[in-house]
Design an enzyme around this catalytic site. Structure first.
Site: not given
Lengths: 165, 755, 352
Positions: B248, B477, B639, B642, B712, B715-716
């Protein structure tokens, strides 16, 4: 114009009559045969998401005119797992997180299977990177992809010797 | 295919689910081709839609050969402004959040190349495609304006999503005046396109006044309101199914014209309709990262401390909508300076409206800021890491708020150690590999806000002690199917194998937006809270039941673990969920939860993820071809739910950094305005061979304020820091400072001709 | 894509006969033709599928020592053919530096010879292009032309030929075996492609209906096997077209270059053989100075066709490097990144 053809798809021989000569292998699989594993990322041979095996060789199905492939044997990602057991490449992609969104994954997996059969890379990561460069992953899972290919190749060569490079 | 995707249990583990590096729970579906993306749907009687897109950038369509298109075998309908059925709202109305002024064939105006100007619907994809070509539009074209210098800039009212365009503190000129060393430098970043591997797609099917949409969507429930608005139906009449998004990166959060037209075509023709963009059609109607020009002035005192930092950005937007890349805001929160100024200007071009693209503002801003900081370090005579440490911000520089947590020092230290930064020579052109290639090392600081949005979730404990958790989350994703599932299981005190997770469907509780690196924190908090709520109700049953070993423990408290409630003072006294429910005669026990930030924490603290990226590049000294040969990133992002999937996202972001630094650029023809490389062969994104061995270090960080779970997002942030690190490494390798991205052969060649 | 008639001939003669109809196009693997048809660049109304023709898929050593490659041999199969890659390693390297593994598995060598330019204006039916539509003009001139030609271009066309394979073939004096209604003929590859001049739509010497049936590499080309390389400079490490490429082959005896071969890619509408550079090298020692001299000779007539003057300087450096690589000797094994400046990556870093 005769638009009938015979294809063996994932082991099953099928007699197909096309409704249109323009149909590519990709659109035949996806839009007419319900095999939507192969993906359309660019439709122009620029991304690899549509990779399938034809007579054991990985190709871009988006640039393959279906009618021209009369008599061919095709393997798609749907035909890879045997029963409930994943192909070693599929398992390695999971184990090494060789994907994120998963859209390019069927193409990556098929490309990796083709790559291993070609027997050119050995376990050299640089050769694997080069040989997998026809499969774009915009999420950037390349590290995992490279690791997965090397691991799967190793596992597969334990069971059957690789063709000499 | 069932209406909702659900992932069953399996993969049994003991103890806490969060923090475990589980493999993706949707992994088998994805590697076998069984994961269903929007365009994989094929309801009975489905038609195919293909749009014709404008080949001019400004003007109007004067003719479309509708007859020729309709005459093509298989073509069912051609929709143009002349026959388009009415919609309930106009593009200007924008009655829903994140509404952009979009093209829905409202008139014959062309505002950018690539804009939809007609839609052809046919029995087959081949017929629809050829029908669209046969429309052979003619135009009345006006001069295209696609370059910064084609127009005057203006002062925007807001940048990004509603942020102020100007922020200032202290006196820049005074700060510069007292500086011992100063730099001023300008950088340019080009228009970039998301190019998710999955082209935007939709399958729309109506049933009376209800519509079901299979479409990749980063904000499912919010979008039901948007589509409802266009068709005058309540949001609950719109069902969006988006179990998987093929990437996306911001481009699948905003409704665009082609989607509305697809829904309209399905209504008009009374049959399901599928519309999938061609790759070239993704260059225009579905957003992009706007081009920027960024000018800096910095001053440093004798110790190398900043006395002034000024960051002025000019961003491009469309002629009809504002999305101003908020690049200067990257300078708000990173380096301490008594005088700080960030300002934005904007330029209106005949282009599609830009939009959020992975790290909007931060990516472009960081690329320039981290390059400028490197130049400032050189001017101050300091190692770039030392310079950054001397300007380390203990509180957020613009707001003066304390950070909720900031483990950036540890990121610097661990990243530098792993990379071997201490061996870096100060001067450029000092290192070669044994094949004679120039080698350079550079670094950049990574920074990204840690926002939260709003989300809801439900948890249902079942009689057998298992549970169902539900939220309309989106997995593009990043791993929501796995990470959210892990959090949800922890909220319930169950092993993940005992928890069924439903997501990706708008009929579920609103999972909020998958964007802004806030989805795991937001939807995760909601899921966790829903589990806690269910457990609280279960506790009520147990502590009030004389037959329970937990009877009377209400004041003492109980803890939920491994599918059992335990007395807090005596964990040996416990009872399984199933036993409690069975005795109470309850077959299902539901809990609800919400995810949102505590407003007082939000007011009090500056909340960011941080990181440090170290890059090694190799440059052929004569041919000037560049390759990143090593990347190390150390990130502190609260934290980590995964670690396996978090690392993957960070690798992915860093690889975007490679693309930004070296490859990505949409090239417009200056006369027609058309993008001449609107494809994946010539708009280069990194391929596997561009990606070197990389390391990601997840630095421990305990953030007590960001949310109850301390989450937090990752992704970016990976793209920030990386672009500058690579640019700085190229300088270090070659001695050439290229201030225009992407940095390619041509730029270096010009500068190395003299050598 | 327009509707078309599909014909699957069973012999070359049948194919040639079928191609007599105007608007016919031969279909190989389709990796280029279908791409162009999808883009609306070309719209044949009948496709004559050559892929089922017998006898065009062989790689043969002929009695005179030359090698004959059937037109339907796949790019990958040729590159990995042991005898072929041993005799003509630069051709194999060029093949493996092109496109992707998937495309190389599908694409035929005959099709590779016939692939069309990557000029963005050719690919964009909304742009003027004399090649696509004779007489319409050339929007590449004055447009985005950083990648365009610096040799052999005209005011009608500044496009470049995209093939890597053909560059190496050109350096090694390949000939092309053609069959048409009038029988078979052979054309040296150096004569096969036409420069644009005033007729950029005419790209090769193929007459209507003629088919490429084979490519031949002469026996003497194998004399260069120990000293031949292909070098390809790209913006992206792989899966990218060349900015500039070069195939270099040397015969070195007693420290002297007895014969040199040099062809360039990415610089002109045909693979560009540089006789001047070859002549400049003959009799010299294989030194950097000699290679730089050859590079100057190769680009003596070069001139920018737009914002691409940098390609002249880049081209000279590519030539000098390719010659140096050839002089250093053909590597034992195909490099991990064929034709890349990063082909051999030893990794070790020495501080200077």
């Amino acid at each position: 114009m005769n638009l009938s053809l015979t294809l063996t798809i994932n082991g099953e021989t099928r007699e197909i009559v096309l409704d249109d000569p323009r149909v590519t292998l990709l659109d035949l699989l996806r839009e007419r045969l319900g095999l939507t594993g192969a993906k359309k990322g660019c439709d122009r041979g620029q991304c690899g998401a549509c990779t399938i095996l034809v007579d054991g060789q990985r190709i871009n199905s988006c640039l393959a005119l279906a009618i021209s492939y009369h008599g061919s044997s095709i393997t798609t990602v749907e035909g890879l797992a045997q029963g409930g057991t994943l192909h070693p490449v599929q398992q390695a992609f999971i184990d090494h997180d060789g994907f994120q969104c998963g859209f390019c994954t069927p193409g990556q997996v098929m490309s990796a299977v083709g790559l291993i059969a070609e027997g050119q890379t050995g376990d050299d990561p640089e050769r694997v990177r080069e040989a997998m460069s026809g499969n774009i992953c915009r999420c950037g899972a390349y590290m995992g992809i490279t690791e997965a290919v090397i691991e799967a190749r190793g596992k597969m060569s334990e069971t059957k010797p690789e063709k000499a490079a | 295919m069932s209406d909702t995707i659900s992932l069953p249990g399996g993969n049994a583990r003991f103890g806490s689910n969060s923090g475990q590096p589980m493999t993706r729970r949707d992994g088998v579906l994805k590697v076998t081709g069984a994961a269903t993306f929007a365009a994989d749907n094929h309801p009975d009687g489905m038609l195919y839609a293909v749009t014709a897109n404008a080949t001019i950038s400004r003007g109007r369509v004067t003719s479309l050969n509708v007859e020729a298109a309709k005459a093509h075998p298989g073509v069912v309908e051609v929709i143009t402004p002349a026959n388009r059925p009415p919609l309930a709202i106009t593009p200007e109305a924008k009655p829903y959040p994140f509404a952009f002024n979009i093209e829905v064939l409202q008139d014959d105006t062309v505002r950018y190349a690539g804009q939809e100007i007609a839609m052809v619907v046919a029995e087959t994809l081949e017929a629809a495609t050829e029908g669209a070509r046969l429309l052979a539009p003619t135009y009345e074209a006006e001069t295209a304006r696609v370059g910064f210098d084609d127009v005057d800039s203006f002062d925007p009212d807001a940048v990004g999503v509603g942020a102020p365009p100007v922020a200032e503190k202290g006196d820049i000129d005074a700060g510069l005046a007292k500086a011992v060393n100063r730099i001023s430098a300008s950088y340019e970043t080009p228009a970039q396109y998301h190019n998710a591997m999955e082209p935007h797609a939709m399958v729309a099917q109506w049933d009376g006044d209800r519509v079901t949409l299979d479409t990749p969507n980063q904000a499912l429930v919010m979008s039901t309101g948007a589509f409802g608005a266009w068709f005058g139906i309540p949001p609950e009449n719109v069902t969006i199914r988006s179990p998987f998004l093929g990437g996306g990166f911001g481009s699948k959060a905003i409704v665009f014209g082609g989607q509305v037209l697809t829904v309209l075509a399905a209504k008009m023709l009374g049959r399901p309709v599928k519309y999938a963009l061609r790759r070239d059609q993704m260059y225009g109607p579905v957003g992009h990262r706007g081009a920027t020009r960024q000018a800096f002035r910095m001053g440093m005192d004798a110790e190398g401390k900043l006395t002034a930092l000024e960051h002025l950005t000019t961003s491009t937007t469309s002629t009809f909508e504002d999305f101003i890349e908020p690049a200067s805001n990257a300078s708000h929160d990173l380096y301490a300076s008594p005088a700080l100024s960030s300002r934005h200007k904007a330029a209106r071009l005949d282009i599609g409206t830009p939009g959020p693209m992975r790290a909007p503002g931060e990516a472009s801003g960081s690329a320039a800021l981290e390059s400028a900081i490197d130049e400032a370090a050189l001017a101050a005579g300091l190692d770039p890491l030392e310079f950054r440490l001397r300007n380390y911000a203990e509180t957020a520089p613009m707001s003066d708020k304390p950070y909720s947590a900031k483990a950036l020092r540890e990121c610097y230290a661990q990243g530098a150690e792993k990379f071997g930064w201490s061996k870096r020579p100060m001067q450029p052109r000092q290192m070669k590999d044994d094949a004679g290639r120039l080698v350079g090392w550079g670094m950049g600081t990574a920074l990204f806000p840690a926002p939260m949005f709003q989300a809801k979730a439900k948890a249902t404990l079942r009689a057998d002690g298992s549970a169902l958790v539900e939220t309309a989350g989106a997995d593009m994703g990043q791993g929501a199917w796995t990470a959210l599932h892990q959090i949800a299981a922890d909220g319930l005190g169950l092993d993940i194998a005992q928890v069924e997770f439903h997501s990706g469907h708008s009929g579920l509780p609103d999972g909020g937006i998958a964007g802004g690196s806030g989805h795991t924190a937001t939807a995760g908090s909601a899921l966790h809270a829903a589990g806690k709520d269910a457990i609280a109700k279960l506790t009520e049953l147990a502590v009030n039941d004389e037959a329970s070993p937990l009877f009377g423990a209400g004041n003492i408290g109980v803890t939920a673990r491994d599918g059992r409630l335990h007395r807090a003072d005596d964990p040996s006294r416990s009872e399984s969920y199933g036993e409690i429910l069975a005795r109470a005669g309850v077959s299902e026990l539901g809990g609800e939860g919400q995810g949102a930030r505590d407003p007082s924490s939000a007011e009090e603290y500056a909340m960011f993820s941080h990181g440090a990226v170290f890059a090694e590049v190799k440059v052929d000294p004569e041919l000037c071809q560049i390759r990143v040969s090593r990347l190390v990133g150390a990130f502190a992002a609260g934290r980590i739910i995964n670690p396996r999937l978090a690392a993957s996202q960070l690798y992915g972001g860093m690889i975007w950094g490679i693309g930004f630094a070296l490859l990505e650029e949409a090239v417009h023809d200056r006369r027609s305005g058309r993008i001449m490389n609107a494809n994946l062969a010539e708009y280069h994104v990194p391929v596997n061979a561009d990606v070197p061995p990389m390391d990601v270090i997840l630095v421990d960080e305990d953030d007590r304020y960001v949310n109850a779970l301390g989450i937090k997002g990752v992704g970016e942030i990976g793209i920030t820091g990386t672009v500058g690190a690579i640019a700085n490494a190229i300088w270090h390798a070659t001695g050439v400072r290229v201030r225009k991205f992407p940095i390619g052969i041509e730029a270096l060649l010009a500068e190395t001709s003299a050598h | 894509m327009n509707l078309f008639e599909y014909i699957r001939p069973t012999s070359v003669a049948e194919a040639i006969a079928a191609a007599g109809e105007p608007g016919s196009a031969y279909l190989g693997a389709g990796t280029n033709l279908l791409d162009l048809m999808k883009g609306g660049v070309t719209s044949p109304n009948r496709l004559i599928d050559l892929t089922h023709l017998p006898d065009l898929g062989k790689i043969e050593q002929l009695p005179d020592g030359s090698m004959r490659i059937g037109a339907l041999v796949k790019n990958a199969a040729l590159a990995h053919d042991t005898a072929f890659s041993k005799a003509y390693p630069a051709v194999a390297e060029a093949l493996l530096s092109g496109a992707s593994a998937q495309l190389r598995n599908a694409a035929t060598v005959g099709g590779n010879l016939m692939q069309r330019t990557r000029c963005a204006y050719f690919a964009d039916p909304a742009s003027a292009c004399n090649k696509r539509e004779p007489g319409s003009g050339c929007d590449a001139i004055g447009g985005e032309n950083r990648h365009h030609a610096i040799l052999g271009w005209s005011e009608s066309c500044i496009a470049t030929h995209p093939s890597d394979f053909c560059v190496a073939l050109t350096a090694l004096d390949a000939t092309i075996e053609i069959e048409g209604a009038g029988g078979r003929r052979e054309v040296p590859i150096t004569d096969f492609y036409l420069l644009p001049g005033d007729t950029p739509h005419e790209e090769t010497v193929l007459e209507a209906g003629e088919i490429i049936v084979a490519i031949k590499l002469p026996a003497n080309a194998a004399g260069f096997a120990g000293h031949q390389r292909y070098l390809k400079v790209r913006e992206r490490t792989s899966y990218a077209f060349a900015l500039v490429s070069a195939a270099a082959a040397l015969e070195i005896e007693n420290g002297t270059i007895t014969e040199a071969r040099l062809a360039l890619g990415g610089v002109a509408m045909k693979p560009w053989r540089s006789a001047a550079a070859e002549a400049a090298l003959a009799g010299l020692s294989p030194t950097r100075e000699a290679f730089e001299k050859a590079a100057e000779a190769a680009f003596a007539d070069a001139r920018p066709s737009g914002e691409n003057a940098y390609k002249i300087e880049l081209g000279k450096r590519v030539v000098a490097r390719a010659l140096a690589m050839a002089a250093a000797g053909t590597p034992e094994r195909m490099p991990a990144l064929p034709a890349s400046p990063f082909a051999s990556d030893t990794g070790a870093i020495a501080h200077v």
